[in-house]
Every structure is written in C-alpha cells, then in structure tokens.
Design an enzyme around this catalytic site. Structure first.
Site, mmCIF file in Angstrom:
data_model
loop_
_atom_site.group_PDB
_atom_site.id
_atom_site.type_symbol
_atom_site.label_atom_id
_atom_site.label_comp_id
_atom_site.label_asym_id
_atom_site.label_seq_id
_atom_site.Cartn_x
_atom_site.Cartn_y
_atom_site.Cartn_z
ATOM 1 C CB CYS A 1 -0.912 -0.021 1.242
ATOM 2 S SG CYS A 1 -1.760 -1.522 1.239
ATOM 3 C CG HIS B 1 -3.281 2.848 1.579
ATOM 4 N ND1 HIS B 1 -4.074 2.053 0.487
ATOM 5 C CD2 HIS B 1 -3.202 1.800 2.556
ATOM 6 C CE1 HIS B 1 -4.507 0.930 0.819
ATOM 7 N NE2 HIS B 1 -4.063 0.597 1.909
ATOM 8 C CG ASN C 1 -6.584 -1.736 1.618
ATOM 9 O OD1 ASN C 1 -6.019 -1.576 0.370
ATOM 10 N ND2 ASN C 1 -5.783 -2.043 2.541
HETATM 11 N N1 ACO Z 1 -17.440 -9.531 11.352
HETATM 12 C C1 ACO Z 1 -17.673 -9.645 12.614
HETATM 13 N N2 ACO Z 1 -16.844 -9.730 13.461
HETATM 14 C C2 ACO Z 1 -15.646 -9.831 13.204
HETATM 15 C C3 ACO Z 1 -15.147 -9.755 12.036
HETATM 16 C C4 ACO Z 1 -16.065 -9.593 11.035
HETATM 17 N N3 ACO Z 1 -15.597 -9.388 9.729
HETATM 18 N N4 ACO Z 1 -13.629 -9.799 12.077
HETATM 19 C C5 ACO Z 1 -13.184 -9.754 13.464
HETATM 20 N N5 ACO Z 1 -14.305 -9.760 14.207
HETATM 21 C C6 ACO Z 1 -14.416 -9.942 15.587
HETATM 22 C C7 ACO Z 1 -13.093 -10.589 16.227
HETATM 23 O O1 ACO Z 1 -13.332 -12.096 16.249
HETATM 24 C C8 ACO Z 1 -13.233 -10.030 17.686
HETATM 25 O O2 ACO Z 1 -14.408 -10.764 18.346
HETATM 26 P P1 ACO Z 1 -13.912 -11.162 20.073
HETATM 27 O O3 ACO Z 1 -13.856 -9.834 20.517
HETATM 28 O O4 ACO Z 1 -14.991 -12.185 20.499
HETATM 29 O O5 ACO Z 1 -12.553 -12.082 19.762
HETATM 30 C C9 ACO Z 1 -14.124 -8.683 17.394
HETATM 31 O O6 ACO Z 1 -14.820 -8.783 16.149
HETATM 32 C C10 ACO Z 1 -12.912 -7.660 17.373
HETATM 33 O O7 ACO Z 1 -11.965 -7.720 16.600
HETATM 34 P P2 ACO Z 1 -10.665 -6.876 16.200
HETATM 35 O O8 ACO Z 1 -9.607 -7.509 15.437
HETATM 36 O O9 ACO Z 1 -10.205 -6.221 17.703
HETATM 37 O O10 ACO Z 1 -11.511 -5.808 15.213
HETATM 38 P P3 ACO Z 1 -10.845 -4.263 15.206
HETATM 39 O O11 ACO Z 1 -11.805 -3.321 15.540
HETATM 40 O O12 ACO Z 1 -9.326 -4.097 15.270
HETATM 41 O O13 ACO Z 1 -11.249 -4.231 13.516
HETATM 42 C C11 ACO Z 1 -10.081 -4.387 11.569
HETATM 43 C C12 ACO Z 1 -10.344 -5.192 12.543
HETATM 44 C C13 ACO Z 1 -11.039 -3.925 10.626
HETATM 45 C C14 ACO Z 1 -9.362 -5.576 10.560
HETATM 46 C C15 ACO Z 1 -8.779 -3.462 11.805
HETATM 47 O O14 ACO Z 1 -8.257 -4.064 12.790
HETATM 48 C C16 ACO Z 1 -8.065 -2.640 10.934
HETATM 49 O O15 ACO Z 1 -8.621 -1.871 10.031
HETATM 50 N N6 ACO Z 1 -6.796 -2.941 10.803
HETATM 51 C C17 ACO Z 1 -6.062 -2.392 9.885
HETATM 52 C C18 ACO Z 1 -5.829 -2.989 8.783
HETATM 53 C C19 ACO Z 1 -5.269 -2.578 7.462
HETATM 54 O O16 ACO Z 1 -5.590 -1.352 7.081
HETATM 55 N N7 ACO Z 1 -4.693 -3.089 6.704
HETATM 56 C C20 ACO Z 1 -4.139 -2.972 5.268
HETATM 57 C C21 ACO Z 1 -2.826 -2.323 5.563
HETATM 58 S S1 ACO Z 1 -2.468 -2.065 3.874
HETATM 59 C C22 ACO Z 1 -1.692 -3.373 3.169
HETATM 60 O O17 ACO Z 1 -0.379 -3.276 3.093
HETATM 61 C C23 ACO Z 1 -2.536 -4.506 2.693
#
Ligand code: ACO
Length: 337
Positions: free
Chosen positions: A112, A254, A284
């Site tokens: 990214c 990004h 993304n």
């Molecule tokens: N639907 C429903 N529940 C979910 C989902 C989903 N799709 N995914 C995870 N959960 C659950 C988890 O199991 C967890 O449950 P628990 O509390 O019972 O264990 C709960 O939701 C919270 O999970 P988190 O991982 O803490 O959720 P978070 O608020 O961190 O959101 C996310 C996850 C959206 C992935 C976030 O961390 C994020 O956007 N991170 C950055 C990702 C990013 O930008 N990546 C790209 C980088 S660029 C590249 O190089 C590709």
C-alpha cells in the site's frame, strides 16, 4: 527540474460484492464492516487481470494528459498481485499501449506504499534528467490474494488500478519522506510465492497451509502502526519542505480504513474535509487506492493548478511514506464526457 503530474486515469472492474454478499461467505454483517472499516462494497475482477487493468488506467491517463504512448520514456507499475512472475506487469502495459520507447519495470512488495514509492522513483528520474516522461501505475487484483474464508481480512480488500502521467517540469522538486521497518513485517504477510527449491531448502510447515497462500494480517497491529506513523510522516514531509498544514489543500491517504483516516486527521488537527475518501465504494485496493482517488478528484474538477496535496501510503513491510504534489494538471475530463 521537477516531476509533475499531467494526466490521471483509473480502471475499476464492474463486478461488485457488497457487505451482504461477504456475509454469505463468512460470519460477518454489513453493520460490523461499515462501523469498523467504512467499506460498503468492493469491485472484483472477472475477466480483467492486474496487467489489463493497469493498461486501461494507463491509457486513460495518457488521454487525459494529451500524450501519445510513443512519448513515454518510463513505465513503472506498483503491484503485489501481478498475474505472472515474468514478464513484469509494466512490460505487459508497454505491449498493450505500444509505448515502444519506454523502459519498464515493476515495484513489487511495497504494497500500500507502492504508489508513493513508484511516484518518488519516477520523480527522481525526471528531476535528474534521465527521462522526460513517465507513466506511474498502481494496479491490484487483491481478490486473488484474499482468503475468502477469513472474516478478519476478506471484508477489507478490492481490485482496481490507477495511473498518473508525469513529465519533467521547470519548477521546484519537493522532498519525499519514506520509512521501512522490516522488524515488524510479520504483521502483514502473504507467502504464496515463498521460495523453496525443494532440493536444498524445504518449505516450512506454515508455508504449506492454505492460509499462508493468502494475505494474513494482525489487524490491530497494522491499525496502531498506521495511526501513529502516518501523521508522523506527514509532519516530517511538511517540515522537510517548509510547509504548514494550512498550505495543504488535500491529504490523499491510502484508503485502508475510514477509522485510520479519521484518526490521522485528528492527530494532525486538520478538518476531516481535507481527507477525501472513496473506500466505501472500493475497499482497500493497496497500491491502486491513491491514484484511483487522485483520478476521481481530478476528473471531478476538485483540483486546481498550484494547489498542494500530500499523498501518504502505508502497508506491508512495514513501509510508509509521504510526498508533496503541486497540482499542475490542467485538463479536466470526466469519464463519459
Ligand atoms: N465480522 C464480525 N466480527 C469480526 C470480524 C468480521 N468481519 N472480524 C473480526 N471480528 C470479531 C473478532 O473476532 C473480535 O471478536 P472477539 O472480541 O469476540 O474476539 C472482534 O470482532 C473485534 O476484532 P478486532 O480484530 O479487535 O477488530 P478491530 O476493531 O481491530 O477491526 C480491522 C479489525 C477492521 C481489521 C482493523 O483492525 C483494521 O482495519 N486494521 C488495519 C487493517 C489495514 O488497514 N490493513 C491494510 C494495510 S495495507 C496493506 O499493505 C494491505
């Protein structure tokens, strides 16, 4: 001498999957995805490839710049999802466009941050007088690297391509600021092309599992990294160029997650209106997200000559970086006009 953008283009696959479609694949729902990420749908390749999308985005950018393919001296494609290892996607774009005089190579792996690094590379060549024209593209088929059984990642990604035509100008060059931290690389991995010859080196067990063939991510680690490092690098690039926030018309980040963009705006004490977003529509798209957004703003008539923009990318590696762009692209050309 400096490198200036003189045309933009993009290509988005027409097939879409909304959050309800994703909820038919994994245990998730529209509200969770919207609230946690801001994504509502994503466009997914059907007949397209990373190379075909790159070529179409490049063609549209050339038309927007009023330039012929034969005038290009450099083609750079940033991608982590080239459809073949060889030849490189940039050479496939060259063939498709007939850009017979261009030197072509890909910048793989910067994910990214890829478009920012490709833009910087092209700028450096243009500023040094090595080339006079360049086509810089970010193109991704992330759907091919996505584990559609993993709800933590499959909700995020989409496919598409964006491009910018650049040429050497007479103005001042802006200093970019970029960083890498390989020590934190495990936060975001995809080992499908993990190299083992099977003769003298063995695959590690984790490289032979299905999951290892797709993007794996520690979402919270990436989130924390982004909301800390992106505001820092934007501050650095402003200081390096003796600019202040008030000098910047728009910050083009990004498009990973709405909450990341909002957190960056807050940390910079800048209004969220200066941070355009389109991730609701595309998800993304890694290296393609910045040039797709740039093309939308350009075609929508939002950008005027002399305005300063900051482009900021962040992603796997870990890598991150920011660059100042002084807008100098006079041609407005909405699609379908
Ligand atoms: N639907 C429903 N529940 C979910 C989902 C989903 N799709 N995914 C995870 N959960 C659950 C988890 O199991 C967890 O449950 P628990 O509390 O019972 O264990 C709960 O939701 C919270 O999970 P988190 O991982 O803490 O959720 P978070 O608020 O961190 O959101 C996310 C996850 C959206 C992935 C976030 O961390 C994020 O956007 N991170 C950055 C990702 C990013 O930008 N990546 C790209 C980088 S660029 C590249 O190089 C590709």
């Amino acid at each position: 001498m400096n490198g200036i953008i003189c045309g933009t283009g993009s290509y988005i696959p027409s097939y879409t999957m909304d959050n309800n479609d994703i909820a038919g694949l994994v245990d998730t729902n529209d509200m969770w995805i919207r609230e946690r990420t801001g994504v509502v749908k994503r466009h997914i390749i059907k007949d397209e490839t990373t190379a075909s999308m790159a070529a179409e985005a490049g063609k549209r950018a050339l038309e927007n710049a009023g330039m012929k393919a034969e005038e290009l001296e450099l083609i750079l494609v940033a991608t982590i999802s080239s459809n073949v290892i060889l030849p490189c996607t940039a050479c496939e774009v060259q063939k498709s466009l007939g850009a017979v005089h261009a030197t072509c190579f890909d910048l793989g792996g910067a994910a990214c941050t890829g478009f920012v690094l490709a833009y910087n590379t092209a700028s450096a060549y243009l500023e040094a007088g090595v080339y006079k024209t360049a086509l810089v593209i970010g193109s991704e088929s992330l759907s091919a690297l996505t584990n559609w059984k993993d709800r933590r990642t499959c909700i995020l990604f989409g496919d598409g391509a964006g491009a910018a035509v650049m040429k050497a100008g007479e103005g001042k060059g802006w200093l970019p600021v970029t960083h890498s931290d390989g020590g934190k690389g495990e936060a975001l991995t995809c080992r499908s092309r993990y190299c083992s010859n099977g003769l003298t080196s063995k695959l590690r067990p984790e490289d032979m599992t299905d999951e290892a063939n797709f993007i794996q991510m520690d979402g919270q680690a990436v989130f924390k990294f982004a909301v800390k490092r992106v505001p820092e690098v934007i501050q650095e690039v402003l200081e390096a160029n003796a600019l202040k926030g008030e000098d910047i018309f728009l910050y083009i980040l990004h498009q990973a997650n709405k909450r990341i963009v909002e957190a960056v705006a807050k940390r910079l004490s800048e209004p969220i209106e200066k941070f355009p977003m389109n991730l609701e529509e595309y998800g993304n798209t890694s290296s393609a997200s910045i040039p797709i957004l740039l093309d939308e703003l350009n075609r929508g008539g939002r950008l005027k000559t002399g305005q300063k923009l900051v482009l900021a990318g962040f992603g796997a590696g870990l890598t991150w970086g920011a660059v100042v762009v002084e807008w100098s692209c006079p041609v407005k050309q909405p699609y379908g006009s």
